[in-house]
Enzyme design. Structure first.
Site, short mmCIF file in Angstrom:
data_model
loop_
_atom_site.label_atom_id
_atom_site.label_comp_id
_atom_site.label_asym_id
_atom_site.label_seq_id
_atom_site.Cartn_x
_atom_site.Cartn_y
_atom_site.Cartn_z
N GLY A 14 -6.50 3.42 -12.61
CA GLY A 14 -6.05 3.81 -11.27
C GLY A 14 -6.73 5.07 -10.79
O GLY A 14 -6.09 6.02 -10.32
N SER A 15 -8.07 5.08 -10.89
CA SER A 15 -8.82 6.33 -10.64
C SER A 15 -9.73 6.24 -9.43
O SER A 15 -10.72 6.96 -9.34
CB SER A 15 -9.63 6.69 -11.89
OG SER A 15 -10.38 5.57 -12.35
N GLY A 18 -7.47 10.47 -5.99
CA GLY A 18 -6.39 11.30 -6.50
C GLY A 18 -6.64 11.92 -7.87
O GLY A 18 -7.77 12.27 -8.23
N ILE A 19 -5.56 12.04 -8.64
CA ILE A 19 -5.61 12.72 -9.94
C ILE A 19 -6.57 12.00 -10.89
O ILE A 19 -7.34 12.63 -11.62
CB ILE A 19 -4.18 12.80 -10.53
CG1 ILE A 19 -3.32 13.74 -9.67
CG2 ILE A 19 -4.21 13.29 -11.99
CD1 ILE A 19 -1.83 13.70 -9.99
N GLY A 20 -6.52 10.67 -10.88
CA GLY A 20 -7.39 9.90 -11.78
C GLY A 20 -8.87 10.16 -11.52
O GLY A 20 -9.67 10.29 -12.46
N SER A 141 5.12 13.05 -15.31
CA SER A 141 5.55 13.70 -14.05
C SER A 141 6.82 14.47 -14.35
O SER A 141 7.60 14.08 -15.24
CB SER A 141 5.83 12.63 -13.00
OG SER A 141 6.50 13.22 -11.89
N TYR A 154 10.98 5.35 -9.85
CA TYR A 154 9.78 6.04 -10.34
C TYR A 154 10.13 6.93 -11.53
O TYR A 154 9.47 6.88 -12.58
CB TYR A 154 9.19 6.88 -9.20
CG TYR A 154 8.04 7.77 -9.59
CD1 TYR A 154 6.83 7.24 -10.02
CD2 TYR A 154 8.17 9.17 -9.51
CE1 TYR A 154 5.77 8.09 -10.35
CE2 TYR A 154 7.11 10.00 -9.84
CZ TYR A 154 5.92 9.46 -10.26
OH TYR A 154 4.87 10.28 -10.60
N1 LIG Z 1 0.41 12.75 -6.69
C1 LIG Z 1 1.37 13.48 -7.24
O1 LIG Z 1 1.94 14.39 -6.61
C2 LIG Z 1 1.77 13.25 -8.68
C3 LIG Z 1 2.67 14.15 -9.29
C4 LIG Z 1 3.02 13.93 -10.63
C5 LIG Z 1 2.48 12.86 -11.32
N2 LIG Z 1 1.64 12.00 -10.68
C6 LIG Z 1 1.10 10.88 -11.45
O2 LIG Z 1 -0.30 10.98 -11.46
C7 LIG Z 1 -0.87 9.66 -11.50
C8 LIG Z 1 -1.86 9.48 -10.37
O3 LIG Z 1 -1.20 9.71 -9.15
P1 LIG Z 1 -2.03 9.88 -7.79
O4 LIG Z 1 -1.07 10.43 -6.76
O5 LIG Z 1 -3.30 10.59 -8.05
O6 LIG Z 1 -2.33 8.35 -7.44
P2 LIG Z 1 -2.91 7.76 -6.05
O7 LIG Z 1 -3.63 8.82 -5.30
O8 LIG Z 1 -1.80 7.04 -5.36
O9 LIG Z 1 -3.98 6.75 -6.60
C9 LIG Z 1 -3.59 5.52 -7.08
C10 LIG Z 1 -4.83 4.85 -7.58
O10 LIG Z 1 -4.43 3.75 -8.35
C11 LIG Z 1 -5.17 2.60 -7.92
N3 LIG Z 1 -4.25 1.48 -8.16
C12 LIG Z 1 -3.06 1.23 -7.58
N4 LIG Z 1 -2.50 0.14 -8.12
C13 LIG Z 1 -3.38 -0.31 -9.08
C14 LIG Z 1 -3.35 -1.38 -10.01
N5 LIG Z 1 -2.31 -2.22 -10.05
N6 LIG Z 1 -4.39 -1.52 -10.87
C15 LIG Z 1 -5.45 -0.67 -10.83
N7 LIG Z 1 -5.52 0.38 -9.98
C16 LIG Z 1 -4.50 0.55 -9.11
C17 LIG Z 1 -5.53 2.85 -6.46
O11 LIG Z 1 -6.76 2.26 -6.08
P3 LIG Z 1 -6.77 0.84 -5.30
O12 LIG Z 1 -5.94 1.02 -4.08
O13 LIG Z 1 -8.23 0.63 -5.05
O14 LIG Z 1 -6.21 -0.15 -6.27
C18 LIG Z 1 -5.72 4.37 -6.50
O15 LIG Z 1 -7.01 4.71 -6.89
C19 LIG Z 1 0.30 8.68 -11.45
O16 LIG Z 1 0.66 8.27 -12.75
C20 LIG Z 1 1.42 9.53 -10.84
O17 LIG Z 1 2.69 9.05 -11.22
C21 LIG Z 1 1.25 12.17 -9.40
#
Ligand SMILES: NC(=O)c1ccc[n+]([C@@H]2O[C@H](COP(=O)([O-])OP(=O)(O)OC[C@H]3O[C@@H](n4cnc5c(N)ncnc54)[C@H](OP(=O)(O)O)[C@@H]3O)[C@@H](O)[C@H]2O)c1
Length: 178
Positions: A14-15, A18-20, A141, A154
């Site tokens: 999922g990279s 964002g964070i990934g 998280s 979540y």
């Molecule tokens: N953002 C925050 O504030 C925050 C805070 C604490 C923890 N986290 C954790 O950090 C991690 C990353 O969060 P983020 O906010 O950086 O995520 P994000 O920006 O929402 O990015 C999600 C990514 O996952 C991909 N994705 C979604 N569903 C998928 C699937 N079924 N298979 C493969 N790829 C998939 C999306 O690409 P496509 O659309 O191309 O599939 C996108 O690149 C998560 O585990 C989240 O719980 C985030």
């Protein structure tokens, strides 16, 4: 601190943003050959280009696969049979009224946020152990321990990841406890 991952392969789930994506850039800067992932070829390739732009000369592959499905996981394992570093970053979140979260939504959160990482860990960890080196990281998280009222589904998945981490501490056979 200098972390040398030369010769290692890292998969960040999922990279595509964002964070990934930030993790993928950093692993590439440490010398790892990096696999970035999203559900579409467009987002996966865009992420690969982003890492190359940030880390000139980086070895990066973009793989499109929906890792919440058996088929998507199988496609990833076909394309990338072994990794040395697995970052289970994939996670979704959204606000919902707790009493309005239906069974399909609960299932989807468990499939995406828990099972996808469990499945890949089951597939990749034995190879790391055989080779004598490897790392598996789940992105957690604070919602695991301070579950927001509007994101109970979540938070529950993130608490589950804490449980799987605790359970990964190896116990001698026959010494399981509850
Ligand atoms: N953002 C925050 O504030 C925050 C805070 C604490 C923890 N986290 C954790 O950090 C991690 C990353 O969060 P983020 O906010 O950086 O995520 P994000 O920006 O929402 O990015 C999600 C990514 O996952 C991909 N994705 C979604 N569903 C998928 C699937 N079924 N298979 C493969 N790829 C998939 C999306 O690409 P496509 O659309 O191309 O599939 C996108 O690149 C998560 O585990 C989240 O719980 C985030």
């Amino acid at each position: 601190m200098r972390i040398d991952l030369e010769g290692r392969t890292a998969l960040v789930t999922g990279s595509a943003q964002g964070i990934g994506l930030a993790i993928a850039r950093t692993l590439a800067a440490c010398g790892a050959s990096v696999v970035v992932n999203g559900r579409s070829a467009g987002t996966a390739q865009r992420a690969a280009r982003d890492v190359r732009a940030h880390v000139p000369g980086a070895q990066v592959t973009g793989i499109a696969a929906d890792l919440a499905t058996d088929d998507g996981s199988a496609a990833m394992l076909d394309a990338v049979p072994d990794v040395d570093v697995l970052v289970n970053n994939l996670g979704i979140f959204a606000s919902e009224d707790p009493l309005e979260i239906d069974d399909d939504t609960w299932r989807r959160y468990l499939e995406v946020n828990v099972l996808a990482g469990v499945r890949l860990t089951r597939a990749y960890l034995p190879g790391m152990m055989e080779r004598g080196w490897g790392r598996v990281q789940f992105i957690g998280s604070d919602s695991a321990v301070a579950i927001p009222a509007e994101m109970i589904h979540y938070g529950v998945t993130k608490t589950a990841l804490l449980a799987s981490r605790a359970g990964s501490r190896r116990r001698p056979p026959g010494r399981a406890s509850r």
